[in-house]
Motif scaffolding. Sequence first.
Motif: not given
Length: 196
Positions: A161-186
């Motif tokens: 389903h297209r909705e799941v593809a968009a969701f998976a891209r959003e999770v991948r991109d958003t959480q990748h950015a949050e990983i970088s943010q959290m690593q910088r904080l640490l």
Amino acid sequence: MFGLILTIVALTGVIVAAAIEDRLAPTQRPRPPANSDERSTGGMNDMAAIGEFDYLTQMVPHNQEGVTAAEQLRRSSSPGMRRLGAAMVATQSADVARMKVWLAKWYPGRTAEAGYQPMMRDLSHLSGDSLDKTFLKDMISHHKVAVMLSQHLLRHGLVRHREVAAFAREVRDTQHAEISQMQRLLETGRQKGHHG
């Protein structure tokens, strides 16, 4: 599923390379036929085993666990950590609701084959810097699994389903950015006075 999660965690070094490769040379992979079995015969320990249904049924408790952990940041002495936790609670709670609607709509009557294996420590007994640092360390690993699962689903054309593809891209991109943010904080030890 626990074996799959361990495999994914072991392969986290691939995340950045996969994300960069996916952005530099995007390819369109064909979706599996609507009547095909989503899972390979290799079982849940095989990376190819996770299809759309399995992805959604694992991401629901995965995000619920993330919400539970992020709610603990309400007790943080850092305004920035409290904001980070509140943002994660809002986003992941909305994601859980969305995924539950999709599961009910597209996969009525189906249930997950294996129970979710928690990844994060109980933060309820921690406070101060210990709470913030433990949360960051655990959530980085937690996010890496979500990024890998999402990237795997997209890379192998397992989305129905297209909705799941968009969701998976959003999770991948958003959480990748949050990983970088959290690593910088640490790395900078700024979680205590984080104001950004």
